[in-house]
Design a protein around this motif. Structure first.
Motif, PDB file in Angstrom:
ATOM      1  N   MET A   1       0.847  -1.202   0.000  1.00  0.00           N
ATOM      2  CA  MET A   1       0.000   0.000   0.000  1.00  0.00           C
ATOM      3  C   MET A   1       0.886   1.258   0.000  1.00  0.00           C
ATOM      4  N   THR A   2       0.583   2.249  -0.836  1.00  0.00           N
ATOM      5  CA  THR A   2       1.366   3.491  -0.802  1.00  0.00           C
ATOM      6  C   THR A   2       0.825   4.384   0.310  1.00  0.00           C
ATOM      7  N   THR A   3       1.727   5.136   0.887  1.00  0.00           N
ATOM      8  CA  THR A   3       1.303   5.971   2.006  1.00  0.00           C
ATOM      9  C   THR A   3       2.076   7.283   1.997  1.00  0.00           C
ATOM     10  N   ASN A   4       1.430   8.330   2.526  1.00  0.00           N
ATOM     11  CA  ASN A   4       2.102   9.625   2.618  1.00  0.00           C
ATOM     12  C   ASN A   4       2.765   9.809   3.970  1.00  0.00           C
ATOM     13  N   ILE A   5       2.700   8.778   4.794  1.00  0.00           N
ATOM     14  CA  ILE A   5       3.280   8.913   6.131  1.00  0.00           C
ATOM     15  C   ILE A   5       4.798   8.955   6.015  1.00  0.00           C
ATOM     16  N   LYS A   6       5.395   9.921   6.705  1.00  0.00           N
ATOM     17  CA  LYS A   6       6.855   9.999   6.698  1.00  0.00           C
ATOM     18  C   LYS A   6       7.380   9.297   7.947  1.00  0.00           C
ATOM     19  N   LYS A   7       8.342   8.403   7.713  1.00  0.00           N
ATOM     20  CA  LYS A   7       8.955   7.698   8.842  1.00  0.00           C
ATOM     21  C   LYS A   7      10.203   8.467   9.261  1.00  0.00           C
ATOM     22  N   VAL A   8      10.272   8.794  10.528  1.00  0.00           N
ATOM     23  CA  VAL A   8      11.415   9.555  11.050  1.00  0.00           C
ATOM     24  C   VAL A   8      12.058   8.733  12.159  1.00  0.00           C
ATOM     25  N   SER A   9      13.375   8.556  12.083  1.00  0.00           N
ATOM     26  CA  SER A   9      13.988   7.770  13.166  1.00  0.00           C
ATOM     27  C   SER A   9      14.985   8.586  13.990  1.00  0.00           C
ATOM     28  N   ASN A  10      15.203   9.817  13.596  1.00  0.00           N
ATOM     29  CA  ASN A  10      16.156  10.652  14.320  1.00  0.00           C
ATOM     30  C   ASN A  10      15.407  11.700  15.159  1.00  0.00           C
ATOM     31  N   GLY A  11      15.728  11.754  16.436  1.00  0.00           N
ATOM     32  CA  GLY A  11      15.030  12.663  17.353  1.00  0.00           C
ATOM     33  C   GLY A  11      15.193  14.128  16.975  1.00  0.00           C
ATOM     34  N   ASN A  12      16.416  14.494  16.565  1.00  0.00           N
ATOM     35  CA  ASN A  12      16.647  15.897  16.180  1.00  0.00           C
ATOM     36  C   ASN A  12      15.808  16.269  14.960  1.00  0.00           C
ATOM     37  N   GLU A  13      15.737  15.328  14.009  1.00  0.00           N
ATOM     38  CA  GLU A  13      14.939  15.602  12.801  1.00  0.00           C
ATOM     39  C   GLU A  13      13.463  15.765  13.161  1.00  0.00           C
ATOM     40  N   MET A  14      12.975  14.887  14.056  1.00  0.00           N
ATOM     41  CA  MET A  14      11.562  14.974  14.468  1.00  0.00           C
ATOM     42  C   MET A  14      11.297  16.304  15.149  1.00  0.00           C
ATOM     43  N   GLN A  15      12.223  16.707  16.024  1.00  0.00           N
ATOM     44  CA  GLN A  15      12.050  17.962  16.751  1.00  0.00           C
ATOM     45  C   GLN A  15      12.059  19.160  15.787  1.00  0.00           C
ATOM     46  N   THR A  16      12.946  19.109  14.791  1.00  0.00           N
ATOM     47  CA  THR A  16      13.009  20.199  13.802  1.00  0.00           C
ATOM     48  C   THR A  16      11.713  20.270  13.005  1.00  0.00           C
ATOM     49  N   LEU A  17      11.206  19.096  12.609  1.00  0.00           N
ATOM     50  CA  LEU A  17       9.936  19.072  11.861  1.00  0.00           C
ATOM     51  C   LEU A  17       8.814  19.663  12.711  1.00  0.00           C
ATOM     52  N   SER A  18       8.750  19.244  13.978  1.00  0.00           N
ATOM     53  CA  SER A  18       7.697  19.757  14.869  1.00  0.00           C
ATOM     54  C   SER A  18       7.837  21.261  15.032  1.00  0.00           C
ATOM     55  N   ASN A  19       9.063  21.714  15.264  1.00  0.00           N
ATOM     56  CA  ASN A  19       9.282  23.161  15.431  1.00  0.00           C
ATOM     57  C   ASN A  19       8.779  23.934  14.221  1.00  0.00           C
ATOM     58  N   SER A  20       9.039  23.409  13.028  1.00  0.00           N
ATOM     59  CA  SER A  20       8.645  24.186  11.847  1.00  0.00           C
ATOM     60  C   SER A  20       7.114  24.161  11.681  1.00  0.00           C
ATOM     61  N   HIS A  21       6.474  23.044  12.038  1.00  0.00           N
ATOM     62  CA  HIS A  21       4.993  23.042  11.977  1.00  0.00           C
ATOM     63  C   HIS A  21       4.410  24.044  12.977  1.00  0.00           C
ATOM     64  N   ILE A  22       4.989  24.066  14.161  1.00  0.00           N
ATOM     65  CA  ILE A  22       4.478  24.976  15.201  1.00  0.00           C
ATOM     66  C   ILE A  22       4.686  26.433  14.755  1.00  0.00           C
ATOM     67  N   LYS A  23       5.858  26.697  14.167  1.00  0.00           N
ATOM     68  CA  LYS A  23       6.160  28.043  13.674  1.00  0.00           C
ATOM     69  C   LYS A  23       5.142  28.473  12.616  1.00  0.00           C
ATOM     70  N   ASN A  24       4.671  27.479  11.846  1.00  0.00           N
ATOM     71  CA  ASN A  24       3.677  27.781  10.806  1.00  0.00           C
ATOM     72  C   ASN A  24       2.252  27.791  11.347  1.00  0.00           C
ATOM     73  N   GLY A  25       2.124  27.785  12.668  1.00  0.00           N
ATOM     74  CA  GLY A  25       0.797  27.909  13.285  1.00  0.00           C
ATOM     75  C   GLY A  25       0.006  26.610  13.345  1.00  0.00           C
ATOM     76  N   LYS A  26       0.661  25.486  13.118  1.00  0.00           N
ATOM     77  CA  LYS A  26      -0.059  24.195  13.144  1.00  0.00           C
ATOM     78  C   LYS A  26      -0.040  23.598  14.552  1.00  0.00           C
ATOM     79  N   THR A  27      -1.114  22.841  14.871  1.00  0.00           N
ATOM     80  CA  THR A  27      -1.126  22.090  16.132  1.00  0.00           C
ATOM     81  C   THR A  27      -0.736  20.643  15.855  1.00  0.00           C
ATOM     82  N   ILE A  28      -0.164  20.015  16.868  1.00  0.00           N
ATOM     83  CA  ILE A  28       0.313  18.628  16.719  1.00  0.00           C
ATOM     84  C   ILE A  28      -0.390  17.753  17.754  1.00  0.00           C
ATOM     85  N   SER A  29      -0.859  16.596  17.311  1.00  0.00           N
ATOM     86  CA  SER A  29      -1.348  15.598  18.275  1.00  0.00           C
ATOM     87  C   SER A  29      -0.417  14.391  18.208  1.00  0.00           C
TER      88      SER A  29
END
Ligand code: AMP
Length: 283
Positions: free
Chosen positions: A1-29
């Motif tokens: 099955m194709t999926t748009n889910i991105k797999k992240v295994s590095n904590g720093n990368e995950m934190q950077t992604l979250s930071n940029s979503h938050i900066k763009n006004g997005k909420t995270i669950s």
């Protein structure tokens, strides 16, 4: 099955992604899990997707919450199967860190929720909740969610996380969701996979014993000893005798009750063969 889910295994990368979503006004669950996903986990994922713009699910079998005698090595790992299940939902990221990314050499900082961690599962699983609180705090710091979703199946865990969030001023809303069950009443659990068909049938009496306690209470019995003894007799008829605890407790402080009242919670841990199963019911 194709999926748009991105797999992240590095904590720093995950934190950077979250930071940029938050900066763009997005909420995270966020839904933290140990994988081997079943419909119980997926009910949390569904809610997470409804709650925020971005949904992160973590899959990490956390070694620090397993005692040396427990099933850390044997615990089911099926990342590909999990990704396939998650692709049915609007999940953006699966965070699957490596053990040494989470616990680098020299790691020595832990969180303990002093009183709530002691009874029930904490009494037999030494260090378990220290491991749980620490990994959850680390994951919250990495993912930076507005909402983190947990199951009431692990009721003591939920209370411990809520307490930690309050005590440490964490800026996240903890949401507890009801237990998702098999048609037989058996609470869904990754550990149900260890059970044979016959053991599964016997395990369905765990929930039946809890509903018996609740029914007996509704019928007017408030004496905890009587409620618990009647449930134990019921369980022994289903050949469930290896009961680690079956108790009625205050739903917030988890203090033991001798006289039951509305709002209380009955909690149980049993072993069927070598498989440890927990469940609970609110009055
Ligand atoms: P685990 O992968 O066992 O660490 O569980 C991850 C999350 O899923 C925890 O918050 C659990 O409480 C929750 N969970 C596990 N089983 C169920 C279930 N049957 N119904 C609802 N939530 C569950």
């Amino acid at each position: 099955m194709t999926t748009n889910i991105k797999k992240v295994s590095n904590g720093n990368e995950m934190q950077t992604l979250s930071n940029s979503h938050i900066k763009n006004g997005k909420t995270i669950s966020f839904v933290p899990t140990m994988g081997a996903l079943h419909k119980g986990h997926l009910s949390l994922v569904q809610r997470a997707c409804e709650l925020a713009d971005i949904t992160v699910v973590s899959i990490f079998v956390n070694p620090t919450q397993f005692a040396p005698s427990e099933d850390f090595e044997k615990y089911t790992r099926d990342i590909e199967g999990d990704i396939e299940k998650l692709s049915e939902f609007d999940v953006n990221y699966i965070f699957c860190p490596e053990i040494n990314g989470i616990y680098p050499e020299g790691f020595q900082t832990f969180v303990e929720v002093d009183k709530l961690q002691k009874p029930l599962c904490g009494a037999s699983r030494e260090g378990h909740f220290k491991g749980v609180a620490t990994i959850v705090l680390k994951l919250l710091n990495i993912v930076k969610p507005s909402f983190a979703i947990f199951g009431e199946k692990d009721y003591q865990q939920l209370k411990i996380i809520q307490r930690m969030v309050l005590d440490l001023d964490l800026d996240v809303k903890i949401i507890g969701l009801p237990i998702f069950r098999e048609p037989s009443g058996l609470a869904m659990s990754s550990r149900n996979q260890y059970l044979s068909q016959n053991e599964k049938k016997r395990a369905s009496f765990i929930y039946k014993s809890l509903t018996k306690i609740k029914d007996d209470f509704s019928a007017g019995c408030a004496d905890v000893k009587e409620l618990v003894n009647n449930a134990k007799t019921f369980l022994s008829e289903a050949k469930i005798n290896d009961i680690e605890y079956l108790e009625i407790r205050d739903p917030e402080s988890l203090a033991l009750k001798s006289v039951a009242s509305k709002e209380d919670i009955a909690v149980i841990a049993v072993k069927i063969n070598k498989t440890r199963l927990i469940d609970n019911i609110k009055f």
